[in-house]
Enzyme design. Structure first.
Site, short mmCIF file in Angstrom:
data_model
loop_
_atom_site.label_atom_id
_atom_site.label_comp_id
_atom_site.label_asym_id
_atom_site.label_seq_id
_atom_site.Cartn_x
_atom_site.Cartn_y
_atom_site.Cartn_z
N GLY A 58 -37.44 -80.41 -27.12
CA GLY A 58 -36.64 -81.11 -26.12
C GLY A 58 -37.07 -82.56 -26.00
O GLY A 58 -37.67 -83.13 -26.91
N CYS A 59 -36.80 -83.16 -24.87
CA CYS A 59 -37.05 -84.58 -24.64
C CYS A 59 -38.52 -84.91 -24.87
O CYS A 59 -39.40 -84.36 -24.21
CB CYS A 59 -36.64 -84.94 -23.21
SG CYS A 59 -36.88 -86.68 -22.82
N GLY A 60 -38.77 -85.79 -25.82
CA GLY A 60 -40.14 -86.21 -26.10
C GLY A 60 -41.01 -85.11 -26.66
O GLY A 60 -42.23 -85.25 -26.72
N GLY A 61 -40.42 -84.00 -27.07
CA GLY A 61 -41.21 -82.89 -27.60
C GLY A 61 -41.94 -82.12 -26.52
O GLY A 61 -42.79 -81.28 -26.80
#
Length: 243
Positions: A94-97
């Site tokens: 997801g966002c930024g890992g």
């Protein structure tokens, strides 16, 4: 697939036993290294066909121009030699890992009217190779195994039978996959890519496998061939459950 080796039992007795062989195999597609896998020896053409298909690198066996198999290397040339390839990952970042998840909206949904009876499941399970050091997977139609494979890893065995099915132009939408061991989300993904509507195992599914299968139309049956057999998702695909 087995090699005779010598071992020593507790108590000092020396004896010979069969040990499953494993072979590290480097996979190259269009001259580029794609991955390295550990396989049971033999049957590499079925494996590579199924593997490239479930990784969505090819859409049919016809897209393979040539396969060269060496001792520890499989080299594939596709008809589109300029296509860049990579291995698909079931778990997406997801966002930024910071978050890991499976986006089922990016997976195909099952589109099949197939139903399978309890006796057909029993017959398909009986067609699997007897339990041993290898995992077994079969494609079954009407309770009859039409393709069967064994490997150290059930994911590889599933790729092998999918590859055989592609090479023989089998209709996956009219078949169940039957296997030993735990059903994982990766096995669910492979069945979804192939359009296999029913996945049966002599073992149990993971919670994530059940979640993904429930959202995508795949029927999962666990503990098949035992009194504990249960349908985890989409029971409408299984007939004869009333006892």
């Amino acid at each position: 697939m087995f090699k005779r080796i010598t071992c020593t039992r507790i108590g000092g007795e020396s004896l010979a036993r069969d040990a499953a062989e494993e072979t590290p195999v480097a996979v190259f597609v269009n001259g580029r290294h794609l991955t390295t896998v550990t396989l049971s020896p033999g049957g590499f053409e079925d494996f590579i066909t199924g593997y490239l298909y479930t990784e969505e690198i090819i859409r049919s066996a016809d897209e393979i121009e040539s396969v060269r198999i060496e001792e520890n290397r499989i080299s594939v040339i596709t008809k589109n030699v300029f296509k860049r390839v990579s291995v698909k990952k079931t778990i997406l970042s997801g966002c930024g890992g910071a978050v890991s998840y499976i986006d089922t909206r990016k997976l195909p949904a099952i589109d099949s009217g197939l139903t399978v009876s309890v006796p057909e499941i029993g017959a398909a399970v009986a067609a699997l190779t007897a339990p041993g050091p290898l995992e077994a997977v079969a494609l079954a139609s009407g309770g009859r195994a039409v393709a069967r494979a064994e490997d150290l890893d059930r994911h590889n065995a599933l790729d092998r039978v999918i590859g055989r099915g592609l090479r023989e132009s089998l209709d996956f939408s009219e078949m169940a996959a039957v296997c030993t061991g735990t059903i994982t989300s990766e096995m669910v993904r492979k069945c979804l890519i192939a359009g296999i509507p029913v996945l049966v195992s002599t073992g149990a599914p993971t919670a994530l496998a059940v979640e993904v299968a429930g959202e995508t139309g795949l029927c999962i049956v666990g503990f098949a061939g035992t009194p504990e057999m249960a349908v985890y998702t989409h029971p409408e695909r299984i007939t004869g459950m009333e006892g």
